[in-house]
Structure formats: structure tokens, C-alpha cells
Design a protein around this motif. Structure first.
Motif, PDB file in Angstrom:
ATOM      1  N   TYR A 214      13.422  66.788  41.534  1.00 44.52           N
ATOM      2  CA  TYR A 214      12.638  67.965  41.884  1.00 44.52           C
ATOM      3  C   TYR A 214      12.818  69.022  40.802  1.00 44.52           C
ATOM      4  N   THR A 215      11.822  69.859  40.631  1.00 47.24           N
ATOM      5  CA  THR A 215      11.945  70.907  39.617  1.00 47.24           C
ATOM      6  C   THR A 215      13.112  71.850  39.940  1.00 47.24           C
ATOM      7  N   ALA A 217      16.258  71.191  39.666  1.00 49.53           N
ATOM      8  CA  ALA A 217      17.431  70.499  40.222  1.00 49.53           C
ATOM      9  C   ALA A 217      18.608  70.508  39.257  1.00 49.53           C
ATOM     10  N   GLY A 218      18.302  70.647  37.958  1.00 49.08           N
ATOM     11  CA  GLY A 218      19.366  70.654  36.958  1.00 49.08           C
ATOM     12  C   GLY A 218      19.314  69.453  36.023  1.00 49.08           C
ATOM     13  N   LYS A 219      18.139  68.876  35.850  1.00 47.18           N
ATOM     14  CA  LYS A 219      17.980  67.692  35.004  1.00 47.18           C
ATOM     15  C   LYS A 219      18.318  67.987  33.540  1.00 47.18           C
ATOM     16  N   THR A 221      20.048  70.487  32.376  1.00 49.25           N
ATOM     17  CA  THR A 221      21.456  70.857  32.271  1.00 49.25           C
ATOM     18  C   THR A 221      22.312  69.596  32.181  1.00 49.25           C
ATOM     19  N   LEU A 232      16.001  73.446  26.959  1.00 49.73           N
ATOM     20  CA  LEU A 232      15.921  74.661  27.755  1.00 49.73           C
ATOM     21  C   LEU A 232      16.359  74.411  29.200  1.00 49.73           C
ATOM     22  N   ALA A 234      16.667  76.604  32.629  1.00 48.82           N
ATOM     23  CA  ALA A 234      16.285  77.921  33.097  1.00 48.82           C
ATOM     24  C   ALA A 234      16.072  77.906  34.587  1.00 48.82           C
ATOM     25  N   ASP A 235      16.407  79.044  35.201  1.00 47.80           N
ATOM     26  CA  ASP A 235      16.216  79.148  36.637  1.00 47.80           C
ATOM     27  C   ASP A 235      14.755  79.470  36.909  1.00 47.80           C
ATOM     28  N   MET A 236      13.916  78.545  36.597  1.00 47.29           N
ATOM     29  CA  MET A 236      12.483  78.703  36.845  1.00 47.29           C
ATOM     30  C   MET A 236      11.929  77.313  37.105  1.00 47.29           C
ATOM     31  N   LEU A 237      10.711  77.276  37.670  1.00 48.95           N
ATOM     32  CA  LEU A 237      10.136  75.976  37.977  1.00 48.95           C
ATOM     33  C   LEU A 237       9.378  75.431  36.764  1.00 48.95           C
ATOM     34  N   ASP A 329      29.307  72.729  42.761  1.00 53.34           N
ATOM     35  CA  ASP A 329      30.233  73.849  42.545  1.00 53.34           C
ATOM     36  C   ASP A 329      29.880  75.004  43.472  1.00 53.34           C
ATOM     37  N   LYS A 330      28.689  74.970  44.073  1.00 52.17           N
ATOM     38  CA  LYS A 330      28.261  76.082  44.929  1.00 52.17           C
ATOM     39  C   LYS A 330      28.783  75.894  46.354  1.00 52.17           C
ATOM     40  N   SER A 350      28.674  68.542  39.310  1.00 50.24           N
ATOM     41  CA  SER A 350      28.030  69.764  38.868  1.00 50.24           C
ATOM     42  C   SER A 350      27.776  69.631  37.370  1.00 50.24           C
ATOM     43  N   LYS A 352      26.521  71.778  35.445  1.00 52.25           N
ATOM     44  CA  LYS A 352      26.880  73.017  34.770  1.00 52.25           C
ATOM     45  C   LYS A 352      28.382  73.060  34.481  1.00 52.25           C
TER      46      LYS A 352
HETATM   47  N1  LIG Z   1      25.552  76.476  40.047  1.00 52.07           N
HETATM   48  C1  LIG Z   1      24.973  75.505  39.345  1.00 52.07           C
HETATM   49  N2  LIG Z   1      23.798  75.744  38.736  1.00 52.07           N
HETATM   50  C2  LIG Z   1      23.245  74.734  38.028  1.00 52.07           C
HETATM   51  C3  LIG Z   1      23.865  73.461  37.914  1.00 52.07           C
HETATM   52  N3  LIG Z   1      23.045  72.684  37.160  1.00 52.07           N
HETATM   53  C4  LIG Z   1      21.984  73.435  36.821  1.00 52.07           C
HETATM   54  N4  LIG Z   1      22.091  74.683  37.320  1.00 52.07           N
HETATM   55  C5  LIG Z   1      21.145  75.793  37.167  1.00 52.07           C
HETATM   56  O1  LIG Z   1      19.912  75.436  37.776  1.00 52.07           O
HETATM   57  C6  LIG Z   1      18.804  75.980  37.035  1.00 52.07           C
HETATM   58  C7  LIG Z   1      17.838  74.884  36.682  1.00 52.07           C
HETATM   59  O2  LIG Z   1      18.419  74.016  35.753  1.00 52.07           O
HETATM   60  P1  LIG Z   1      17.558  73.089  34.772  1.00 52.07           P
HETATM   61  O3  LIG Z   1      18.521  72.182  34.091  1.00 52.07           O
HETATM   62  O4  LIG Z   1      16.640  73.907  33.941  1.00 52.07           O
HETATM   63  O5  LIG Z   1      16.711  72.281  35.863  1.00 52.07           O
HETATM   64  P2  LIG Z   1      15.579  71.185  35.635  1.00 52.07           P
HETATM   65  O6  LIG Z   1      15.776  70.173  36.705  1.00 52.07           O
HETATM   66  O7  LIG Z   1      15.605  70.712  34.242  1.00 52.07           O
HETATM   67  O8  LIG Z   1      14.281  72.030  35.952  1.00 52.07           O
HETATM   68  P3  LIG Z   1      12.758  71.888  35.425  1.00 52.07           P
HETATM   69  O9  LIG Z   1      12.766  71.445  34.003  1.00 52.07           O
HETATM   70  O10 LIG Z   1      12.229  73.257  35.601  1.00 52.07           O
HETATM   71  O11 LIG Z   1      12.117  70.909  36.350  1.00 52.07           O
HETATM   72  C8  LIG Z   1      19.423  76.679  35.814  1.00 52.07           C
HETATM   73  O12 LIG Z   1      19.517  78.050  36.114  1.00 52.07           O
HETATM   74  C9  LIG Z   1      20.792  76.042  35.695  1.00 52.07           C
HETATM   75  O13 LIG Z   1      21.740  76.890  35.108  1.00 52.07           O
HETATM   76  C10 LIG Z   1      25.112  73.249  38.584  1.00 52.07           C
HETATM   77  O14 LIG Z   1      25.748  72.184  38.540  1.00 52.07           O
HETATM   78  N5  LIG Z   1      25.604  74.308  39.279  1.00 52.07           N
END
Ligand SMILES: Nc1nc2c(ncn2[C@@H]2O[C@H](COP(=O)(O)OP(=O)(O)OP(=O)(O)O)[C@@H](O)[C@H]2O)c(=O)[nH]1
Ligand SMILES: [Mg+2]
Length: 415
Positions: A214-215, A217-219, A221, A232, A234-237, A329-330, A350, A352
Motif C-alpha cells: 500500500y502507498t 507503507a515504507g517500501k 525506506t 525518496l 516521504a510521508d505522502m501518498l 517501532d511505533k 521497522s 526506519k
Molecule cells: N515510524 C516509522 N516510520 C516509517 C518506517 N518506515 C517508513 N516510515 C515512514 O513512512 C513514510 C513513508 O515511507 P516511504 O518509504 O516513502 O513509503 P512508500 O511505501 O515507499 O510510499 P509510496 O512510494 O508513497 O507508495 C515516511 O515518512 C517514512 O519515514 C518505520 O519502520 N517506522
């Protein structure tokens, strides 16, 4: 489309709650409230502000105005009270609903699809991404023009009704059609180039894993932490739109190519799915699927379901699935029972904080090895070419030159 001007646009979000429904023999719990919360995030990512929300409980959406008559009046009052500049509906609106609402409210009317298209347009970086977004936007416009045309012919019909409006419509339609075929050609070329790159990778015989989910989710990261990449986050969709490939060393001599992909969302506009099919399908060519789940999100269950549904629709099955429950971690996640019966492996961690990544590497290594046979064999010196083959298609653990020949311990592909 919304144009982001100096002044931030103020939207009222509207949704129709149909109550619990049946789908595939199962009761689907009504999720209008969650969907609206998500729509609020989407509006924010598109650069707008939410100033109000209105939900109507109905058995079906109104064909003419989406909401019922009384509710449209209520919406009008709320718009005046909040100084809203526009309305965003949680469902895709038909051309008739769009124009009727516009007339009744004298405000800009958009739907969830347009907002998602707007975000994609803002975030598309590569030529491929840009073509795909433009295609999706044009197809949306095309389907809405066709609807309008239908309306016109129903209203009038017969001789004398072919006014200038109808003519303009035809021109618009033709222009859109031409541009769509132009873009499709260009996209074909870009995709072919990517297919060649992919074929080269396959030849190099490094197994591949696609990160899906899902968007937000932290992929990205996860990819960054695991491979030291700098995509990139980012905390955005929909921060990521283009697939990104990085090599990950599993620490056992085994390498795997990890692909970060575009995130999924409920009610993903079908024009977008069509236009982005080649990007979304990146997972089809991977041996392993790493499904990242935001375990801290109260809407997690639905998000998992949407991800599996989208993968199914794209025809992605028969892979080894690893579900990575992220953001553990949350504190919200501390008491949760995290399980996914559809996954072959489940990891909690986690991205992050870097937790769970070693376990992920171990699991990936195991999956790759399970797909291979372990052999210990002595090759004569004349058979050195065989060893070369193994090196190409498998993984050599050790190779010793002795008097009786070359002693090889290796993993070779089962197929
Ligand atoms: N607390 C916490 N935040 C996280 C973790 N992993 C990712 N985040 C945060 O979640 C947000 C989204 O992370 P992304 O890695 O951009 O997520 P994505 O799945 O790539 O999102 P899209 O590319 O937009 O679909 C960012 O603000 C990250 O810092 C984690 O393990 N713990
Ligand atoms: Mg991303």
C-alpha cells in the motif's frame, strides 16, 4: 484537474455509505469513513485543504447528483459556511453527476480519480511516468466526453440538434484520440527498452524480489535501509512512481535484485492501472514478492486486502510471498497480533530503525536456496566448462583443485 494556484484550494469531501455489502460470498464491512480519511490525505498531497466532510447513508448513489436532493442542499449550505472553493467526491463521478453538481453548487467539482491523477502528474519524473500519467488523464477525459455526447443526443436527437457544441465535442474527441495513439507509440518504445534491460538482468541470473504494498507503507525506506540506496522516502501518498532496481547482498555470497514499485490504494482508478500496467507489473518478473505492510495503520487489514486484490488483478501469482510488517517501532503496534495467512514468510520489523532487515535477508537467502539443489561433485579437468555453467546459473560455494579433479560444492537451479 485542479490547478494549484497561489491560493490553496478549500475542499469539502463527500462520500456515500452503502452499508455492509456482499462481495465474493463475503460480507464487506462498510469503509466509507476510512476511505474519506484517506481521501483527505490524497487532497493534502495534491496541495489542497479539507474544510469539511459530508457523508450520506444511501442504498445506492444518486444517478443524477450523487447525493440525494436534500443532501445537496445541505452541501450547499456547508460550502457557504466554510468558504469552500470545491467539492471532492470519494467515488468517480459520471459526466452527468459532475455537470449536475456543478450547476447546483456553482463550485468546482472533482472526484477521487482526478485527485489521484493530479498527484501522479506532480510526482512523475521519468519520461515513462509522464507518458503514463498523460495517457491516464486523457482516457479519463475521453470517457467523460463520451458520456456528455450521450447526454446531448438523448436530449435532442433528430435534425437540427447537431449544434456547434456537438461539433466541438467531435474535434476534442479526435484530438484526444490522436494524442493517445501518439503517446501509446512512444510508451511502446520506452517499455521495449526496459524489457531489454530486464532480459539482460535475467541472463545474469541474479534472482529478483519486488517490494510491493500500500502507498506510504515504507517500501522505499526498506529498499534504502537494506541496500544503502537513496530513493525518496516521504510521508505522502505515491512518492514513488517509477520502479527502481538495486542490488542487495544477502551476506552469504548470494545477491538479489530488489525493485521498489508504485504503491497501491483503494479505488485505484482503472485508467491509471491501464496506463501504468507495465510499471505495476514489474512484480510479475520477480521470483519473490516482499509485501510491506504499515502495521501501525488502523486500516491495515483493508490495505493488505487491497494489495492482494491489486496483485491478483495484475495476474501476479505463484510467487513466494514474504510479508514484512513494518513500522513496528511505533507503540500502536506493540499489542497487535500480526499475521498473514497468505504469506509464505512473515517478518516483523521497522525499516526506519533497521529492525528485521537481517531476518529479511536470511529469509530471502533461504527462499533462493530452496529453489535450488545442493550438489557436491568431482569434475574432471576436461569438464571445466560444466563448472562455468554452474557459475552462470547457480552459486558455487567452494571449488578445490585436487589430483582427481575439481571438487565443487554448489547450488544449482532445479529447473
Ligand atoms: N515510524 C516509522 N516510520 C516509517 C518506517 N518506515 C517508513 N516510515 C515512514 O513512512 C513514510 C513513508 O515511507 P516511504 O518509504 O516513502 O513509503 P512508500 O511505501 O515507499 O510510499 P509510496 O512510494 O508513497 O507508495 C515516511 O515518512 C517514512 O519515514 C518505520 O519502520 N517506522
Ligand atoms: Mg516509495
Amino acid at each position: 484537474m485542479i490547478e494549484i494556484k497561489e491560493e490553496i484550494e478549500r475542499f469539502i469531501l463527500i462520500g456515500v455509505s452503502l452499508g455492509d455489502t456482499y462481495k465474493n460470498g463475503k460480507i464487506q464491512a462498510d469503509d466509507t469513513a476510512e476511505s474519506i480519511i484517506e481521501l483527505k490525505e490524497l487532497v493534502k498531497t495534491a496541495g489542497g485543504e479539507t474544510v469539511g466532510v459530508l457523508i450520506q447513508n444511501r442504498e445506492a448513489v444518486d444517478k443524477a447528483t450523487y447525493f440525494g436532493k436534500g443532501k445537496v442542499e445541505e452541501l450547499k449550505a456547508l460550502a457557504a459556511e466554510t468558504g469552500a472553493t470545491g467539492i471532492v467526491s470519494d467515488d468517480e463521478l459520471t459526466p452527468a453527476q459532475l455537470s449536475n453538481l456543478e450547476e447546483a453548487l456553482d463550485l468546482k467539482i472533482c472526484d477521487r480519480t482526478q485527485i489521484i491523477l493530479e498527484i501522479f502528474a506532480k510526482h512523475a519524473l521519468t519520461r515513462e511516468g509522464k507518458i503514463q500519467v498523460e495517457l491516464a488523464q486523457l482516457k479519463y477525459r475521453q470517457s467523460h466526453l463520451i458520456g456528455l455526447g450521450g447526454n446531448l443526443s438523448r436530449q435532442g436527437g433528430g435534425i437540427g440538434t447537431r449544434g456547434p457544441g456537438e461539433k466541438k465535442l467531435e474535434t476534442d474527441r479526435r484530438l484526444i484520440r490522436d494524442r493517445i495513439s501518439e503517446l501509446n507509440n512512444e510508451l511502446g518504445n520506452v517499455v521495449r527498452t526496459r524489457d531489454v534491460t530486464r532480459a539482460q538482468r535475467t541472463k545474469a541470473n541474479i534472482p529478483s524480489a519486488a517490494i510491493v504494498g500500500y502507498t506510504n507503507a515504507g517500501k522505499s525506506t526498506l529498499l534504502n535501509k537494506a541496500t544503502g540506496a537513496s530513493e525518496l522516502e516521504a510521508d505522502m501518498l505515491f512518492a514513488t512512481l517509477d520502479p527502481v532496481v538495486r542490488e542487495l547482498d544477502l551476506g552469504t555470497g548470494q545477491k538479489v535484485l530488489m525493485t521498489d514499485t508504485v504503491g497501491f490504494v483503494r479505488k485505484l482508478p482503472h485508467h491509471l492501472v491501464d496506463a501504468f500496467r507495465s510499471t505495476l507489473e514489474e512484480a510479475k518478473y520477480s521470483d519473490i514478492i516482499v509485501h510491506v505492510v504499515d502495521a501501525s495503520n488502523p486500516d491495515m487489514e483493508k490495505q493488505i486486502e487491497v494489495t492482494y486484490e491489486t496483485l491478483d488483478n495484475l495476474g501476479i501469482k505463484g510467487k513466494t510471498f514474504v510479508t514484512f510488517f513494518n513500522k513496528c517501532d511505533k507503540p500502536e503496534t506493540f499489542d497487535l497480533q500480526l499475521k498473514d495467512l497468505r504469506a509464505d514468510y512473515v517478518i516483523k520489523g521497522s525499516a526506519k530503525a533497521g529492525n528485521g532487515l537481517d531476518e529479511l535477508k536470511t529469509v530471502l537467502d533461504r527462499i533462493i536456496k530452496e529453489k535450488r539443489n545442493y550438489i557436491e561433485k568431482v569434475f574432471s579437468f576436461a569438464e571445466a566448462g560444466e563448472i562455468q555453467k554452474i557459475r552462470r546459473n547457480g552459486q558455487i560455494i567452494s571449488e578445490e583443485y585436487k589430483e582427481d579433479g575439481i571438487h565443487v560444492k554448489a547450488f544449482v537451479d532445479r529447473t
